[in-house]
Design a protein around this motif. Structure first.
Motif, PDB file in Angstrom:
ATOM      1  N   GLN A  31     -20.573  -2.438 -14.502  1.00 18.39           N
ATOM      2  CA  GLN A  31     -19.755  -1.491 -13.762  1.00 18.39           C
ATOM      3  C   GLN A  31     -18.293  -1.913 -13.648  1.00 18.39           C
ATOM      4  O   GLN A  31     -17.952  -3.072 -13.806  1.00 18.39           O
ATOM      5  CB  GLN A  31     -20.338  -1.260 -12.376  1.00 18.39           C
ATOM      6  CG  GLN A  31     -20.227  -2.445 -11.481  1.00 18.39           C
ATOM      7  CD  GLN A  31     -20.932  -2.243 -10.155  1.00 18.39           C
ATOM      8  OE1 GLN A  31     -20.700  -2.990  -9.270  1.00 18.39           O
ATOM      9  NE2 GLN A  31     -21.771  -1.283  -9.998  1.00 18.39           N
ATOM     10  N   ARG A  32     -17.470  -0.924 -13.375  1.00 13.66           N
ATOM     11  CA  ARG A  32     -16.054  -1.177 -13.102  1.00 13.66           C
ATOM     12  C   ARG A  32     -15.975  -1.899 -11.764  1.00 13.66           C
ATOM     13  O   ARG A  32     -16.564  -1.467 -10.792  1.00 13.66           O
ATOM     14  CB  ARG A  32     -15.305   0.139 -13.055  1.00 13.66           C
ATOM     15  CG  ARG A  32     -13.856  -0.027 -12.655  1.00 13.66           C
ATOM     16  CD  ARG A  32     -13.128   1.246 -12.882  1.00 13.66           C
ATOM     17  NE  ARG A  32     -12.631   1.165 -14.232  1.00 13.66           N
ATOM     18  CZ  ARG A  32     -11.360   1.311 -14.567  1.00 13.66           C
ATOM     19  NH1 ARG A  32     -10.488   1.635 -13.689  1.00 13.66           N
ATOM     20  NH2 ARG A  32     -10.957   1.155 -15.793  1.00 13.66           N
ATOM     21  N   ARG A  33     -15.251  -2.983 -11.737  1.00 11.43           N
ATOM     22  CA  ARG A  33     -15.119  -3.791 -10.524  1.00 11.43           C
ATOM     23  C   ARG A  33     -13.823  -3.446  -9.813  1.00 11.43           C
ATOM     24  O   ARG A  33     -12.754  -3.516 -10.402  1.00 11.43           O
ATOM     25  CB  ARG A  33     -15.078  -5.277 -10.869  1.00 11.43           C
ATOM     26  CG  ARG A  33     -16.326  -5.782 -11.481  1.00 11.43           C
ATOM     27  CD  ARG A  33     -17.218  -6.285 -10.403  1.00 11.43           C
ATOM     28  NE  ARG A  33     -18.541  -6.455 -10.964  1.00 11.43           N
ATOM     29  CZ  ARG A  33     -19.635  -6.402 -10.268  1.00 11.43           C
ATOM     30  NH1 ARG A  33     -19.585  -6.210  -8.983  1.00 11.43           N
ATOM     31  NH2 ARG A  33     -20.793  -6.559 -10.827  1.00 11.43           N
ATOM     32  N   SER A  34     -13.919  -3.079  -8.570  1.00 13.85           N
ATOM     33  CA  SER A  34     -12.707  -2.855  -7.779  1.00 13.85           C
ATOM     34  C   SER A  34     -12.630  -3.946  -6.724  1.00 13.85           C
ATOM     35  O   SER A  34     -13.640  -4.463  -6.270  1.00 13.85           O
ATOM     36  CB  SER A  34     -12.734  -1.479  -7.127  1.00 13.85           C
ATOM     37  OG  SER A  34     -13.830  -1.365  -6.248  1.00 13.85           O
ATOM     38  N   THR A  35     -11.417  -4.292  -6.388  1.00 12.15           N
ATOM     39  CA  THR A  35     -11.219  -5.331  -5.389  1.00 12.15           C
ATOM     40  C   THR A  35      -9.866  -5.140  -4.713  1.00 12.15           C
ATOM     41  O   THR A  35      -9.022  -4.401  -5.207  1.00 12.15           O
ATOM     42  CB  THR A  35     -11.336  -6.738  -6.011  1.00 12.15           C
ATOM     43  OG1 THR A  35     -11.348  -7.701  -4.970  1.00 12.15           O
ATOM     44  CG2 THR A  35     -10.201  -7.023  -6.963  1.00 12.15           C
ATOM     45  N   ALA A 131     -12.953 -13.844  -8.606  1.00  8.09           N
ATOM     46  CA  ALA A 131     -14.242 -13.159  -8.457  1.00  8.09           C
ATOM     47  C   ALA A 131     -14.742 -13.146  -7.023  1.00  8.09           C
ATOM     48  O   ALA A 131     -15.580 -12.322  -6.661  1.00  8.09           O
ATOM     49  CB  ALA A 131     -15.281 -13.808  -9.371  1.00  8.09           C
ATOM     50  N   ARG A 132     -14.221 -14.014  -6.188  1.00 11.80           N
ATOM     51  CA  ARG A 132     -14.626 -14.017  -4.777  1.00 11.80           C
ATOM     52  C   ARG A 132     -14.197 -12.736  -4.059  1.00 11.80           C
ATOM     53  O   ARG A 132     -14.717 -12.419  -3.001  1.00 11.80           O
ATOM     54  CB  ARG A 132     -14.049 -15.227  -4.056  1.00 11.80           C
ATOM     55  CG  ARG A 132     -14.630 -16.553  -4.526  1.00 11.80           C
ATOM     56  CD  ARG A 132     -14.102 -17.683  -3.650  1.00 11.80           C
ATOM     57  NE  ARG A 132     -14.467 -18.983  -4.127  1.00 11.80           N
ATOM     58  CZ  ARG A 132     -15.607 -19.608  -3.854  1.00 11.80           C
ATOM     59  NH1 ARG A 132     -16.515 -19.013  -3.125  1.00 11.80           N
ATOM     60  NH2 ARG A 132     -15.835 -20.815  -4.320  1.00 11.80           N
ATOM     61  N   LEU A 133     -13.264 -11.993  -4.640  1.00 11.47           N
ATOM     62  CA  LEU A 133     -12.782 -10.763  -4.022  1.00 11.47           C
ATOM     63  C   LEU A 133     -13.524  -9.508  -4.479  1.00 11.47           C
ATOM     64  O   LEU A 133     -13.361  -8.451  -3.877  1.00 11.47           O
ATOM     65  CB  LEU A 133     -11.290 -10.570  -4.318  1.00 11.47           C
ATOM     66  CG  LEU A 133     -10.338 -11.610  -3.757  1.00 11.47           C
ATOM     67  CD1 LEU A 133      -8.905 -11.247  -4.130  1.00 11.47           C
ATOM     68  CD2 LEU A 133     -10.477 -11.735  -2.254  1.00 11.47           C
ATOM     69  N   ASP A 136     -19.010  -5.990  -3.382  1.00  9.80           N
ATOM     70  CA  ASP A 136     -20.455  -6.010  -3.634  1.00  9.80           C
ATOM     71  C   ASP A 136     -20.875  -7.036  -4.684  1.00  9.80           C
ATOM     72  O   ASP A 136     -21.717  -6.768  -5.543  1.00  9.80           O
ATOM     73  CB  ASP A 136     -20.948  -4.613  -4.046  1.00  9.80           C
ATOM     74  CG  ASP A 136     -20.638  -3.574  -2.993  1.00  9.80           C
ATOM     75  OD1 ASP A 136     -20.800  -3.880  -1.795  1.00  9.80           O
ATOM     76  OD2 ASP A 136     -20.218  -2.463  -3.356  1.00  9.80           O
ATOM     77  N   PHE A 137     -20.279  -8.217  -4.628  1.00 15.53           N
ATOM     78  CA  PHE A 137     -20.604  -9.285  -5.575  1.00 15.53           C
ATOM     79  C   PHE A 137     -20.479 -10.612  -4.849  1.00 15.53           C
ATOM     80  O   PHE A 137     -19.477 -10.868  -4.183  1.00 15.53           O
ATOM     81  CB  PHE A 137     -19.643  -9.247  -6.771  1.00 15.53           C
ATOM     82  CG  PHE A 137     -19.845 -10.363  -7.753  1.00 15.53           C
ATOM     83  CD1 PHE A 137     -20.963 -10.395  -8.573  1.00 15.53           C
ATOM     84  CD2 PHE A 137     -18.923 -11.384  -7.855  1.00 15.53           C
ATOM     85  CE1 PHE A 137     -21.149 -11.428  -9.482  1.00 15.53           C
ATOM     86  CE2 PHE A 137     -19.094 -12.420  -8.761  1.00 15.53           C
ATOM     87  CZ  PHE A 137     -20.217 -12.432  -9.575  1.00 15.53           C
ATOM     88  N   GLU A 138     -21.486 -11.462  -4.976  1.00 17.88           N
ATOM     89  CA  GLU A 138     -21.457 -12.773  -4.334  1.00 17.88           C
ATOM     90  C   GLU A 138     -21.174 -13.832  -5.405  1.00 17.88           C
ATOM     91  O   GLU A 138     -22.079 -14.288  -6.106  1.00 17.88           O
ATOM     92  CB  GLU A 138     -22.779 -13.050  -3.624  1.00 17.88           C
ATOM     93  CG  GLU A 138     -22.785 -14.341  -2.845  1.00 17.88           C
ATOM     94  CD  GLU A 138     -21.655 -14.429  -1.823  1.00 17.88           C
ATOM     95  OE1 GLU A 138     -20.883 -15.409  -1.886  1.00 17.88           O
ATOM     96  OE2 GLU A 138     -21.531 -13.526  -0.980  1.00 17.88           O
ATOM     97  N   ALA A 139     -19.909 -14.194  -5.543  1.00 14.95           N
ATOM     98  CA  ALA A 139     -19.482 -15.130  -6.585  1.00 14.95           C
ATOM     99  C   ALA A 139     -20.172 -16.486  -6.459  1.00 14.95           C
ATOM    100  O   ALA A 139     -20.440 -17.144  -7.463  1.00 14.95           O
ATOM    101  CB  ALA A 139     -17.974 -15.304  -6.552  1.00 14.95           C
ATOM    102  N   ALA A 140     -20.465 -16.907  -5.252  1.00 11.74           N
ATOM    103  CA  ALA A 140     -21.085 -18.224  -5.047  1.00 11.74           C
ATOM    104  C   ALA A 140     -22.481 -18.306  -5.658  1.00 11.74           C
ATOM    105  O   ALA A 140     -22.979 -19.402  -5.913  1.00 11.74           O
ATOM    106  CB  ALA A 140     -21.148 -18.548  -3.556  1.00 11.74           C
TER     107      ALA A 140
END
Length: 153
Positions: A31-35, A131-133, A136-140
């Motif tokens: 998906q397209r990632r927005s932040t 990627a931490r930003l 709906d994504f947990e970079a850790a």
């Protein structure tokens, strides 16, 4: 009856759950990632798959900021709001670190496409998105590769 990787039986009731988890993992990569930053004055989107691994750099700047970078090509980045976009450059001035001047969140870096040995072809660039930003994504929870930036540049 289906069996899992460990050869344990998988009940038909859990098959839908397994299919959902696999589907979610694939969709979350595509998906397209927005932040946006914390105060929402600066935002961008990334169009493309998440990399297999995120990158943690040990250089003096990245290690103090706690980045986990996902790399993309410049054409995959769309800045959607830049009300408080600021840029920090140091040393060689080749890397443009974008951050929000209002809340301080690190957003992304426009950087030479350095190889793991620190070399660069002199023209190819890439976007190192924090990627931490990502919403709906947990970079850790994502696999990480460490680059020895402390000793490379």
């Amino acid at each position: 009856m289906l069996t899992g990787v460990c050869r344990a039986p998988v009940s038909p009731r859990n098959i839908k759950l397994i299919q959902y988890i696999v589907s979610y993992r694939v969709q979350s990569r595509l998906q397209r990632r927005s932040t946006h930053c914390h105060c929402r004055r600066t935002a961008f989107e990334i169009d493309g798959e998440l990399p297999e691994k995120l990158t943690r750099c040990t250089c003096s700047f990245c290690s103090k900021r706690g980045h986990l970078y996902a790399y993309f090509t410049p054409d995959q980045l769309t800045v959607t709001q830049a009300d408080s976009d600021a840029v920090y450059r140091w040393n060689s001035k080749k890397v443009a670190n974008h951050f929000c001047s209002a809340c301080g969140c690190d957003l992304y870096a426009d950087t030479p496409a350095f190889e793991t040995d620190g070399s660069w072809d002199g023209k190819t660039r890439r976007i190192a998105a924090n990627a931490r930003l990502f919403d709906d994504f947990e970079a850790a929870d994502w696999p990480v590769t460490v680059i020895d930036g402390k000793n490379l540049w």
